[in-house]
Write a protein that holds these residues in place. Structure first.
Motif, mmCIF file in Angstrom:
data_model
loop_
_atom_site.group_PDB
_atom_site.id
_atom_site.type_symbol
_atom_site.label_atom_id
_atom_site.label_comp_id
_atom_site.label_asym_id
_atom_site.label_seq_id
_atom_site.Cartn_x
_atom_site.Cartn_y
_atom_site.Cartn_z
ATOM 1 N N MET A 1 0.822 -1.210 0.000
ATOM 2 C CA MET A 1 0.000 0.000 0.000
ATOM 3 C C MET A 1 0.861 1.268 0.000
ATOM 4 O O MET A 1 0.590 2.239 -0.679
ATOM 5 N N THR A 3 3.853 1.535 -1.114
ATOM 6 C CA THR A 3 4.509 1.668 -2.423
ATOM 7 C C THR A 3 3.573 2.293 -3.435
ATOM 8 O O THR A 3 3.964 3.171 -4.217
ATOM 9 N N ILE A 4 2.310 1.868 -3.424
ATOM 10 C CA ILE A 4 1.327 2.422 -4.349
ATOM 11 C C ILE A 4 1.111 3.903 -4.071
ATOM 12 O O ILE A 4 1.087 4.738 -4.984
ATOM 13 N N ALA A 5 0.984 4.243 -2.775
ATOM 14 C CA ALA A 5 0.802 5.642 -2.396
ATOM 15 C C ALA A 5 1.994 6.485 -2.830
ATOM 16 O O ALA A 5 1.848 7.605 -3.314
ATOM 17 N N SER A 6 3.189 5.945 -2.654
ATOM 18 C CA SER A 6 4.412 6.651 -3.048
ATOM 19 C C SER A 6 4.451 6.886 -4.549
ATOM 20 O O SER A 6 4.821 7.970 -5.017
ATOM 21 N N GLN A 7 4.046 5.868 -5.313
ATOM 22 C CA GLN A 7 4.045 5.993 -6.767
ATOM 23 C C GLN A 7 3.052 7.053 -7.233
ATOM 24 O O GLN A 7 3.301 7.770 -8.194
ATOM 25 N N VAL A 8 1.919 7.133 -6.529
ATOM 26 C CA VAL A 8 0.901 8.122 -6.898
ATOM 27 C C VAL A 8 1.354 9.528 -6.511
ATOM 28 O O VAL A 8 1.341 10.461 -7.321
ATOM 29 N N HIS A 11 4.446 10.733 -8.447
ATOM 30 C CA HIS A 11 4.366 10.564 -9.894
ATOM 31 C C HIS A 11 4.801 11.853 -10.592
ATOM 32 O O HIS A 11 4.493 12.956 -10.122
#
Length: 246
Positions: A1, A3-8, A11
């Motif tokens: 989770m 990692t996904i937040a970081s990618q968003v 971005h």
């Protein structure tokens, strides 16, 4: 989770958006796009008898319009400086005169717009007739500025077309001059694209002050769409300028 937040959050598009939003012009064009969309959508809802929902979007439109007036305080001096620089800079006579006229028009518009804002926030109180007069004068100056901008676009487009025609028609056999000519053509084409886009913005925006002073009678739906389109085009220009893309 995480990692996904970081990618968003990290971005590149988010970072680029923050860079645009960090500029006054970027924020203004974004707020303007929302303002004119709200103007269109309120008209759309009102025509379908959704009065409560329309009132919500009308309130958003009004508050964004008032907030943008605050953001523009000081801009009259920018346009006055631009007019003086145009006077002092040698240029094609037609382009020079229309540039001066455009900048003076926007100077007058934003000066009276500041008076309208000061009255709206009750910093000082004008008689309703005086406030209406100031608003009408602001819109007349706005219309004048846009008309000069349209004329400037016609004149500049003609000059650039002639220069491009001369370059295209010239024969170059050596590699060095050929590269220079191609570079000049690319620069001219970039300028011509900029002139075309500004012409589209002006030809749509001109109906807003024209309607405000009663020269035409377009409804809020049409003006909202026109304002939204020109805001998005101007926001795109600022995006490219800030993020260094061509």
């Amino acid at each position: 989770m995480a990692t996904i937040a970081s990618q968003v959050v990290l971005h590149p598009v988010v970072s680029q958006s923050l860079k645009v939003g960090g500029t006054t012009l970027g924020r203004d064009k974004l707020y303007r796009a929302i303002q004119y969309f709200a103007r269109f959508f309120a008209w759309f809802l009102l025509n379908r008898d959704y009065k409560i929902q329309a009132a919500r979007w009308n309130a958003l439109k009004s508050h964004l319009a008032l907030g943008r007036k605050l953001m523009r305080l000081g801009k009259p001096m920018e346009h006055l400086q631009a007019a003086l620089r145009a006077v002092q800079t040698p240029a094609d006579a037609g382009e020079q005169l229309t540039t001066i006229g455009r900048q003076v028009g926007y100077f007058g518009y934003l000066t009276y717009d500041a008076i309208v804002w000061a009255n709206a926030i009750k910093f000082f109180n004008l008689k309703p007739s005086t406030a209406e007069k100031a608003n009408r004068i602001a819109n007349r100056f706005w219309l004048i500025g846009i008309l000069f901008s349209i004329t400037h676009g016609f004149i500049k487009a003609g000059r650039l077309a002639n220069e491009a025609k001369q370059l295209t028609g010239s024969q170059v056999w050596e590699k060095g001059p050929q590269v220079d000519r191609d570079a000049q053509l690319n620069a001219l084409n970039a300028q011509r694209n900029g002139v075309r886009q500004q012409f589209v913005i002006d030809i749509l925006d001109v109906w807003i002050p024209a309607t405000n002073i009663g020269l035409v009678n377009f409804n809020d739906g049409v003006l909202g769409i026109f304002g939204f389109i020109t805001s998005v085009l101007a926001l795109r220009q600022q995006w490219l300028a800030v993020n260094g893309k061509k």
